[in-house]
Design an enzyme around this catalytic site. Structure first.
Site, PDB file in Angstrom:
ATOM      1  N   PHE A  33       1.805  -2.164  -8.701  1.00 54.87           N
ATOM      2  CA  PHE A  33       1.411  -0.591  -7.892  1.00 54.87           C
ATOM      3  C   PHE A  33       1.236   0.142  -8.294  1.00 54.87           C
ATOM      4  O   PHE A  33       1.277   0.654  -9.018  1.00 54.87           O
ATOM      5  CB  PHE A  33       0.374  -1.244  -6.218  1.00 54.87           C
ATOM      6  CG  PHE A  33      -0.463  -0.219  -5.839  1.00 54.87           C
ATOM      7  CD1 PHE A  33      -1.013   0.646  -6.879  1.00 54.87           C
ATOM      8  CD2 PHE A  33       0.498   0.249  -4.660  1.00 54.87           C
ATOM      9  CE1 PHE A  33      -1.656   1.962  -6.145  1.00 54.87           C
ATOM     10  CE2 PHE A  33      -0.760   1.567  -4.132  1.00 54.87           C
ATOM     11  CZ  PHE A  33      -1.554   2.206  -4.753  1.00 54.87           C
ATOM     12  N   TYR A 159       7.375  -6.856   8.554  1.00 52.52           N
ATOM     13  CA  TYR A 159       7.440  -5.007   6.801  1.00 52.52           C
ATOM     14  C   TYR A 159       8.425  -4.379   7.376  1.00 52.52           C
ATOM     15  O   TYR A 159       9.275  -4.115   6.775  1.00 52.52           O
ATOM     16  CB  TYR A 159       6.200  -5.590   6.364  1.00 52.52           C
ATOM     17  CG  TYR A 159       6.069  -4.227   5.062  1.00 52.52           C
ATOM     18  CD1 TYR A 159       6.542  -4.758   4.577  1.00 52.52           C
ATOM     19  CD2 TYR A 159       5.524  -3.217   5.424  1.00 52.52           C
ATOM     20  CE1 TYR A 159       7.183  -4.339   3.063  1.00 52.52           C
ATOM     21  CE2 TYR A 159       6.429  -2.789   4.358  1.00 52.52           C
ATOM     22  CZ  TYR A 159       6.472  -2.779   2.873  1.00 52.52           C
ATOM     23  OH  TYR A 159       6.762  -2.185   1.685  1.00 52.52           O
ATOM     24  N   LYS A 163      12.048  -3.319   5.581  1.00 49.55           N
ATOM     25  CA  LYS A 163      12.103  -2.391   5.405  1.00 49.55           C
ATOM     26  C   LYS A 163      13.957  -1.589   5.657  1.00 49.55           C
ATOM     27  O   LYS A 163      14.418  -1.266   4.277  1.00 49.55           O
ATOM     28  CB  LYS A 163      11.556  -1.458   4.758  1.00 49.55           C
ATOM     29  CG  LYS A 163      10.067  -2.009   3.865  1.00 49.55           C
ATOM     30  CD  LYS A 163      10.977  -2.223   2.762  1.00 49.55           C
ATOM     31  CE  LYS A 163       9.589  -2.655   1.686  1.00 49.55           C
ATOM     32  NZ  LYS A 163       9.728  -1.727   0.085  1.00 49.55           N
TER      33      LYS A 163
END
Length: 331
Positions: A33, A159, A163
């Site tokens: 993406f 998530y 990160k």
């Protein structure tokens, strides 16, 4: 260890070989993406681009593609690829969260970055590594507050935690002189190729189904009151390209967003408007706390270091998201 400054290695090599700032850039997750438009933009700017993805596919002129499963690749595999490509800059657009288990998220985010940093440390010269981080690294702030880069991360979802670990690994490698690291903490991105499992990806799919059936769409969605920093894909790609080429960004975390908090409800309605599909939107009542109540990035540092500022208008990006969805599911 190379004794030159953070940006001298990149500048010297480019000027010696090409007479200008033409760079060799390797983009991990280069068919994804974010990765695919980054590859195209870099190639359009005259840089030599190598995309790395699980499956090789044509990305147009100026972009070479190497097949490598980054979730499974060991340090030796990554080091061999780096030695072959010999990049000036690596953009890590791999990773993700949509449709992945927690174990898979660890593999494609944290483990990948750890192995990449270890492999980069074997190179005879220092490369720049541009890590694509996330607004979710910060967690939540009180309504009305912004998130500066100096804020201590306090993620509320796995998530975001993963990160943060990636950013810490890269920051430590930068301090040790193994590479020149910069992390871009990016807001919620809107644009063509939206992941199918994301909120807007799901909505686009349902709108397209209704359009093909010739009827009204009925969207029954979870509560949409959470306000987040949404930013257009094209704006994010521009910021990434600047992080690849601009001097003075090494060692920094830089926020990339619009600096505006907007509700998920507003984004869904904007997509409905862009699609022009008659729609009934049914929103469930909230029974517990929001996963994310408020997120708004402070983007002053991006203007200072990158000379970057976003557009206020997301409609064009939403229209492109819709047109890509139509092309992806033809009549």
């Amino acid at each position: 260890m190379i004794e030159q400054g953070d940006d001298m290695v990149i500048k010297q090599r480019s000027q010696d070989e090409d007479g200008d700032r033409r760079l060799r850039v390797m983009v991990l997750g280069g068919t994804g993406f974010l990765g695919q438009p980054v590859c195209r933009r870099l190639a359009d700017h005259g840089h030599d681009v190598v995309a790395v993805a699980r499956h090789a596919r044509h990305l147009g002129s100026g972009v070479a593609v190497r097949a490598l499963d980054l979730a499974e690749a060991q340090v030796d595999d990554v080091a061999a690829l780096l030695a072959e490509v010999d990049p000036d800059v690596v953009v890590n657009a791999a990773g993700g969260m949509w449709g992945l288990t927690e174990e898979q998220m660890v593999a494609v985010n944290v483990t990948l970055v750890e192995r990449l940093v270890a492999a980069a440390g074997r190179l005879p010269r220092r490369i720049r590594l541009v890590q694509l981080g996330s607004v979710h690294e910060y967690g939540l702030v009180p309504i009305g507050a912004s998130m500066p880069e100096t804020m201590t991360p306090a993620p509320v979802m796995p998530y975001g935690e993963f990160k943060v670990r990636c950013a810490e690994v890269i920051a430590e490698a930068h301090r040790q002189g193994a590479l020149e690291g910069v992390t871009l903490r990016i807001g919620n991105v809107i644009g063509a190729g939206q992941p199918r499992h994301s909120l807007l990806g799901v909505v686009a799919g349902k709108l397209r189904e209704a359009q093909l059936a010739g009827g009204r769409a009925r969207l029954e969605l979870a509560p949409l009151g959470s306000q987040r920093d949404f930013v257009g894909l094209g704006e994010v790609v521009a910021a990434i390209v600047l992080a690849v080429t601009r001097p003075g960004v090494g060692g920094h975390v830089i926020n990339i967003g619009r600096g505006v908090a907007a509700s998920a409800r507003d984004m869904v309605q904007l997509l409905i408007d862009a699609s022009e599909v008659p729609t009934d939107l049914v929103e469930a009542e909230r029974t517990g706390p929001a996963e994310t109540t408020w997120q708004r990035l402070d983007i002053a540092l991006a203007a200072e270091l990158l000379g970057w500022s976003p557009s206020d208008d997301l409609y064009a990006e939403m229209k492109q998201l819709w047109e890509h969805s139509v092309a992806r599911v033809p009549a």
